[in-house]
Design a protein around this motif. Structure first.
Motif, short mmCIF file in Angstrom:
data_model
loop_
_atom_site.label_atom_id
_atom_site.label_comp_id
_atom_site.label_asym_id
_atom_site.label_seq_id
_atom_site.Cartn_x
_atom_site.Cartn_y
_atom_site.Cartn_z
N THR A 61 -0.19 -19.23 -38.31
CA THR A 61 0.83 -20.21 -38.70
C THR A 61 2.21 -19.72 -38.32
O THR A 61 2.41 -18.53 -38.05
CB THR A 61 0.81 -20.46 -40.22
OG1 THR A 61 1.26 -19.26 -40.90
CG2 THR A 61 -0.59 -20.83 -40.72
N LYS A 62 3.17 -20.63 -38.34
CA LYS A 62 4.56 -20.25 -38.08
C LYS A 62 5.07 -19.33 -39.19
O LYS A 62 5.92 -18.45 -38.95
CB LYS A 62 5.44 -21.50 -37.98
CG LYS A 62 6.85 -21.20 -37.47
CD LYS A 62 7.63 -22.46 -37.14
CE LYS A 62 7.99 -23.26 -38.37
NZ LYS A 62 8.98 -24.32 -38.08
N GLU A 63 4.55 -19.50 -40.40
CA GLU A 63 4.94 -18.64 -41.51
C GLU A 63 4.54 -17.18 -41.24
O GLU A 63 5.24 -16.26 -41.67
CB GLU A 63 4.31 -19.12 -42.82
CG GLU A 63 4.93 -20.39 -43.40
CD GLU A 63 4.60 -21.65 -42.57
OE1 GLU A 63 3.58 -21.64 -41.84
OE2 GLU A 63 5.37 -22.61 -42.65
N ASP A 64 3.43 -16.99 -40.51
CA ASP A 64 3.04 -15.63 -40.13
C ASP A 64 4.13 -14.97 -39.28
O ASP A 64 4.41 -13.78 -39.43
CB ASP A 64 1.74 -15.65 -39.32
CG ASP A 64 0.50 -15.91 -40.18
OD1 ASP A 64 0.62 -15.87 -41.42
OD2 ASP A 64 -0.58 -16.16 -39.60
N VAL A 65 4.73 -15.74 -38.39
CA VAL A 65 5.80 -15.20 -37.53
C VAL A 65 7.00 -14.81 -38.38
O VAL A 65 7.60 -13.75 -38.19
CB VAL A 65 6.21 -16.22 -36.45
CG1 VAL A 65 7.32 -15.63 -35.57
CG2 VAL A 65 5.02 -16.63 -35.60
N LEU A 66 7.36 -15.66 -39.34
CA LEU A 66 8.50 -15.35 -40.22
C LEU A 66 8.22 -14.08 -41.01
O LEU A 66 9.11 -13.22 -41.17
CB LEU A 66 8.76 -16.52 -41.17
CG LEU A 66 9.88 -16.31 -42.19
CD1 LEU A 66 11.20 -16.01 -41.51
CD2 LEU A 66 10.02 -17.55 -43.08
N PHE A 67 6.99 -13.93 -41.48
CA PHE A 67 6.63 -12.71 -42.20
C PHE A 67 6.79 -11.49 -41.30
O PHE A 67 7.33 -10.47 -41.72
CB PHE A 67 5.19 -12.79 -42.71
CG PHE A 67 4.66 -11.46 -43.19
CD1 PHE A 67 5.01 -10.98 -44.43
CD2 PHE A 67 3.85 -10.69 -42.37
CE1 PHE A 67 4.54 -9.74 -44.87
CE2 PHE A 67 3.39 -9.45 -42.79
CZ PHE A 67 3.73 -8.97 -44.05
N LEU A 68 6.32 -11.59 -40.06
CA LEU A 68 6.44 -10.47 -39.13
C LEU A 68 7.91 -10.11 -38.88
O LEU A 68 8.25 -8.93 -38.78
CB LEU A 68 5.77 -10.83 -37.80
CG LEU A 68 4.23 -10.95 -37.82
CD1 LEU A 68 3.73 -11.48 -36.49
CD2 LEU A 68 3.58 -9.61 -38.14
#
Length: 210
Positions: A61-68
């Motif tokens: 998900t795009k949220e995974d990118v934000l977490f990274l």
């Protein structure tokens, strides 16, 4: 959640790290320009140098990118603080070096820090708690420096408050830059903040702040 818990169909850990680092750089560029919500995963993939299909081999998900992105920012802060901390030779000078190093890093990463605090609310509860725990860990590192390096005894409560004050002083340089950077150079800002820290602690610094 940790980076390793983000699902990936690729098993090569070196390749995962390489591709995710590309994503982080690409995402930061786009988040600076458009913000998290107006940035699409397709745009992140393009900015990162690969296809949308490849992107989804490494995240879900795009949220995974934000977490990274958030995780990478705290990793850089931790590395810089650890490099500056020398608890084997505790001294006021070591305390000053840690504070100075932290404030300088916040200047280098001001865009990233602003992005993180603007967008962390978009993370899911468990992921957000992981990111916030990283912040508590950073403050804890500053607490240990304060307790170990200062010549005068500092209570646990005062050490916690002082550590949080220093942490916020770094972030303030980014959040209030529209005003502060018209009035102070970075060196002037660092010099005055350290001056007032030592003054509040009733410590005289015999060495000039370079």
């Amino acid at each position: 959640m940790t980076q390793k818990q983000i699902l990936s169909s690729v098993k090569d850990q070196n390749l995962i790290e390489k591709r995710r680092n590309q994503m982080i750089k690409g995402a930061i560029t786009l988040f600076k320009e458009k913000g998290f919500h107006r940035t699409t995963t397709r745009e992140i993939a393009k900015e990162s140098g690969f296809s949308i299909g490849t992107l989804y081999e490494y995240i879900r998900t795009k949220e995974d990118v934000l977490f990274l992105v958030c995780d990478a920012i705290y990793h850089q802060v931790r590395e810089r603080l650890e490099a500056a901390i020398d608890l084997k030779d505790p001294s006021v000078e070591n305390f000053i070096n840690v504070v100075k190093s932290y404030l300088q890093l916040m200047d280098e990463m001001q865009e990233e820090v602003v992005i993180m605090y603007q967008e962390v609310k978009s993370l899911e509860k468990e992921t957000k708690e992981y990111v916030l725990q990283k912040e508590r860990d950073m403050v804890g590192m500053l607490e240990r420096v304060i307790v170990t390096c200062l010549p005068n005894s500092v209570s646990e409560q005062d050490a916690k408050l002082l550590a949080n004050n220093i942490f916020i002083q770094g972030q303030m340089w980014g959040f209030r830059r529209w005003m502060l950077q018209k009035q102070f150079t970075l060196d002037e800002y660092v010099d005055r903040q350290i001056h007032y820290l030592l003054q509040g602690l009733n410590i005289t610094n015999k060495q000039p702040i370079k």
